[in-house]
Design a protein around this motif. Sequence first.
Motif, PDB file in Angstrom:
ATOM      1  N   ALA A 190       0.834  -1.207   0.000  1.00 42.56           N
ATOM      2  CA  ALA A 190       0.000   0.000   0.000  1.00 42.56           C
ATOM      3  C   ALA A 190       0.864   1.249   0.000  1.00 42.56           C
ATOM      4  CB  ALA A 190      -0.927  -0.015   1.217  1.00 42.56           C
ATOM      5  N   GLU A 191       1.990   1.172   0.740  1.00 41.60           N
ATOM      6  CA  GLU A 191       2.906   2.313   0.807  1.00 41.60           C
ATOM      7  C   GLU A 191       3.569   2.537  -0.554  1.00 41.60           C
ATOM      8  OE1 GLU A 191       5.097   2.453   4.585  1.00 41.60           O
ATOM      9  OE2 GLU A 191       6.751   3.135   3.339  1.00 41.60           O
ATOM     10  N   ASN A 192       3.972   1.428  -1.182  1.00 46.62           N
ATOM     11  CA  ASN A 192       4.628   1.522  -2.491  1.00 46.62           C
ATOM     12  C   ASN A 192       3.675   2.015  -3.571  1.00 46.62           C
ATOM     13  OD1 ASN A 192       7.190   0.812  -1.789  1.00 46.62           O
ATOM     14  ND2 ASN A 192       6.862  -1.379  -2.070  1.00 46.62           N
TER      15      ASN A 192
ATOM     16  N   GLY B 114       1.608   4.276  -3.385  1.00 46.57           N
ATOM     17  CA  GLY B 114       1.516   5.731  -3.360  1.00 46.57           C
ATOM     18  C   GLY B 114       2.703   6.418  -4.011  1.00 46.57           C
ATOM     19  N   PHE B 115       3.706   5.615  -4.412  1.00 42.60           N
ATOM     20  CA  PHE B 115       4.912   6.180  -5.026  1.00 42.60           C
ATOM     21  C   PHE B 115       4.857   6.056  -6.550  1.00 42.60           C
ATOM     22  CE2 PHE B 115       6.275   6.088  -0.769  1.00 42.60           C
ATOM     23  CZ  PHE B 115       7.400   6.889  -0.658  1.00 42.60           C
ATOM     24  N   VAL B 116       5.337   7.082  -7.215  1.00 39.34           N
ATOM     25  CA  VAL B 116       5.374   7.055  -8.685  1.00 39.34           C
ATOM     26  C   VAL B 116       6.820   6.917  -9.132  1.00 39.34           C
ATOM     27  CG1 VAL B 116       4.928   8.404 -10.760  1.00 39.34           C
ATOM     28  CG2 VAL B 116       3.294   8.419  -8.889  1.00 39.34           C
TER      29      VAL B 116
ATOM     30  N   ILE C 253       6.286   5.863 -17.608  1.00 34.61           N
ATOM     31  CA  ILE C 253       5.187   5.694 -16.628  1.00 34.61           C
ATOM     32  C   ILE C 253       3.869   6.026 -17.332  1.00 34.61           C
ATOM     33  CG2 ILE C 253       6.637   6.202 -14.610  1.00 34.61           C
ATOM     34  CD1 ILE C 253       5.193   8.900 -14.344  1.00 34.61           C
TER      35      ILE C 253
ATOM     36  N   ASN D 218      -0.467   8.185 -13.919  1.00 34.14           N
ATOM     37  CA  ASN D 218       0.462   8.414 -12.807  1.00 34.14           C
ATOM     38  C   ASN D 218       1.161   9.765 -12.935  1.00 34.14           C
ATOM     39  OD1 ASN D 218       0.069   6.271 -11.135  1.00 34.14           O
ATOM     40  ND2 ASN D 218       1.637   4.981 -12.052  1.00 34.14           N
TER      41      ASN D 218
ATOM     42  N   LEU E 270       1.112  12.842 -10.318  1.00 34.31           N
ATOM     43  CA  LEU E 270       2.360  13.470  -9.880  1.00 34.31           C
ATOM     44  C   LEU E 270       2.276  14.990 -10.057  1.00 34.31           C
ATOM     45  CD1 LEU E 270       5.263  12.919  -8.911  1.00 34.31           C
ATOM     46  CD2 LEU E 270       5.947  12.692 -11.279  1.00 34.31           C
TER      47      LEU E 270
ATOM     48  N   VAL F 125       0.451  12.216  -4.920  1.00 32.67           N
ATOM     49  CA  VAL F 125       1.201  10.979  -4.644  1.00 32.67           C
ATOM     50  C   VAL F 125       1.946  11.146  -3.318  1.00 32.67           C
ATOM     51  CG1 VAL F 125       1.496  10.213  -7.034  1.00 32.67           C
ATOM     52  CG2 VAL F 125       3.140  11.792  -6.042  1.00 32.67           C
ATOM     53  N   LYS F 126       2.224   9.994  -2.682  1.00 36.57           N
ATOM     54  CA  LYS F 126       2.938  10.043  -1.400  1.00 36.57           C
ATOM     55  C   LYS F 126       4.408  10.394  -1.610  1.00 36.57           C
ATOM     56  CE  LYS F 126       0.347   6.772   1.401  1.00 36.57           C
ATOM     57  NZ  LYS F 126       0.398   5.411   1.913  1.00 36.57           N
ATOM     58  N   GLY F 127       4.944   9.934  -2.741  1.00 35.23           N
ATOM     59  CA  GLY F 127       6.361  10.181  -2.999  1.00 35.23           C
ATOM     60  C   GLY F 127       6.742   9.868  -4.431  1.00 35.23           C
ATOM     61  N   MET F 128       7.992  10.194  -4.746  1.00 37.04           N
ATOM     62  CA  MET F 128       8.497   9.931  -6.091  1.00 37.04           C
ATOM     63  C   MET F 128       9.802   9.147  -5.959  1.00 37.04           C
ATOM     64  SD  MET F 128       9.652  12.629  -9.059  1.00 37.04           S
ATOM     65  CE  MET F 128       8.744  13.953  -8.394  1.00 37.04           C
ATOM     66  N   ARG F 129       9.942   8.125  -6.797  1.00 42.27           N
ATOM     67  CA  ARG F 129      11.182   7.336  -6.757  1.00 42.27           C
ATOM     68  C   ARG F 129      12.321   8.153  -7.362  1.00 42.27           C
ATOM     69  NH1 ARG F 129       7.424   3.471  -8.510  1.00 42.27           N
ATOM     70  NH2 ARG F 129       6.895   2.014  -6.855  1.00 42.27           N
TER      71      ARG F 129
ATOM     72  N   THR G 210      12.412   7.697 -11.057  1.00 45.45           N
ATOM     73  CA  THR G 210      11.464   8.519 -11.830  1.00 45.45           C
ATOM     74  C   THR G 210      11.962   9.961 -11.928  1.00 45.45           C
ATOM     75  OG1 THR G 210       9.728   7.148 -10.859  1.00 45.45           O
ATOM     76  CG2 THR G 210       9.012   9.121 -12.009  1.00 45.45           C
TER      77      THR G 210
END
Lengths: 174, 72
Positions: free
Chosen positions: A168-170, A172-174, B27, B31, B35, B40-44, B47
């Motif tokens: 679920a945490e992952n 939320g990541f793009v 992507i 998504n 962004l 979104v909670k975060g970005m890799r 990315t």
Amino acid sequence: MTFSTLARALSRLAWFCIALLTLGWVFLVAQALIWPDLLAPDIPPEVAGMTVVPLAFAAARAASLLTLVPAVIALVHAARLLADFARGAVLTDKSAHHIRRIGAAIAVRALLGAPAKTLSTALLTLPNPPGRQILSIGFSSDGLEMLIYGGLLFLIGAAMRLAARAAAENAGFV
Amino acid sequence: MRIVVRLDVMLARRKMRSRELAERIGITEANLSLLKAGKVKGMRFETLAAICDALDCQPGDLLEAVAEDHGS
């Protein structure tokens, strides 16, 4: 066979078991209180040199049915788990919860086996005069095995819960 | 303090469409849209590096830390 078909089948089976269990208890109580004569053919003439009273016989049978309760609970959770799978919710906190509950129900069933047997024996021999009542205490290897399986399933559910949270945490990541 | 994504500004500066950027960095448009909207909670890092490479910019050009508006 798809998950939804299996879920429906298990759900029906669970409800059938609940109905059967309830009817079983009602029937046993009714038999013992209203028609004790009907129990007569089932009652052995003598158990370990002691006579068995119909009410005690019915109570002992009802007590032995207790062990089916956790099995039915496990069945209900299995049906819900498969229904979630059918909806595409595989790695979720809810699925992990159902797996943990199935494991816990199996463990409870294993732990309940010994006291249920003790209770049945005690109820069966309760109306006997002092000195002729039996209290049987024991734990079989089958019970221990079932306890281990239940514990393992609970652990798998706990691990799946962590995996579901990480997923679920992952997500939320793009 | 919160992080605001200034991707739309950089896209406008580079005259690039979201669809093209999404294709170049690998992507989905959905998504990329999330962004851009900061949903979104975060970005890799992967990315972020791909976006910087495609838009020829620095991470600082895309991200900005702004004070939280607590309101009254």
